[in-house]
Design a protein around this motif. Structure first.
Motif: not given
Length: 225
Positions: A17-20, A27-28, A83-84, A124-127
């Motif tokens: 979820s953190l990287f969606l 991601l790479k 996933g956690e 990515n500040t949303d993270m």
């Protein structure tokens, strides 16, 4: 890292979820820097007080976060699965680990260092908001646990924990991940002997049935037996 391994790592990260919302190039970058490790059942990943500043993502398996008192009594703070992630607090405050993490099953994790994670976070500040939400959720859960400890008896706490671990099925709850008496005692902050008496009482009165691979619990359990 070859393209095949990178593709597998990206798929793993994309399901966390953190990287969606991460862009493909981020991601790479994570895939190229994350370390993938497998731990046998009952292995301690790190202990309370250890110095570490990495983020851990669970690829598969289950882990428990525990603390112990001077007598060795174990208190289970949480159980985590696929996933956690955990260890995010140390990414920010650089303080020693606040709990011991132990593998309940064979478990594979991705380990992301603070430096690599910080570079991703800066892009990515949303993270950051996702992490804040998780921390708030854990704080709320801790508040509920404290209230339960203060105002509810052990019987009610045991039933409540089993209910949280279950899936609803008509008039019953199905608990697929069977905790041991010791683990359940740690979750409700009571002695193993007390928990065993409560479970035996629930079984004797027909409210709890232990199957080979799961537990069945009735929904109409009274507050006391």
């Amino acid at each position: 890292m070859d393209k095949g391994k990178r593709s597998v790592m990206i798929d793993i990260l994309r399901n966390v979820s953190l990287f969606l919302d991460l862009d493909e190039h981020l991601l790479k970058e994570l895939a190229d820097t994350a370390i993938r490790r497998t731990f046998p059942k009952d292995t301690t990943l790190f202990s309370r007080g250890d110095v570490s500043d990495s983020l851990y993502v669970i690829v598969y398996g289950r882990l428990k976060a525990i603390i112990t008192d001077r007598t060795g009594k174990e208190i289970v703070l949480s159980v985590m699965g696929t996933g956690e992630y955990f260890g995010e607090i140390a990414l920010f405050d650089r303080e020693p680990r606040s709990a011991t993490i132990v593998a309940k099953d064979e478990t594979q994790v991705l380990i992301i260092s603070r430096g690599h994670f910080k570079r991703i976070l800066a892009q990515n500040t949303d993270m950051a908001f996702d992490i804040i939400r998780v921390l708030i959720k854990r704080l709320r859960r801790a508040t509920v646990d404290i209230q339960s400890l203060a105002f509810k008896d052990v019987h009610t706490r045991v039933v409540g924990v089993l209910k949280k671990m279950s899936e609803s099925n008509g008039e019953e709850y199905i608990i697929n991940e069977k905790p041991t008496h010791v683990e359940l005692a740690g979750m409700v902050y009571a002695s193993r002997e007390m928990v065993s008496r409560i479970l035996n009482n629930l079984v004797r009165n027909g409210y709890l049935v232990f199957k080979k691979d799961h537990i069945v619990m009735k929904k109409d359990i009274p507050h006391t037996l």
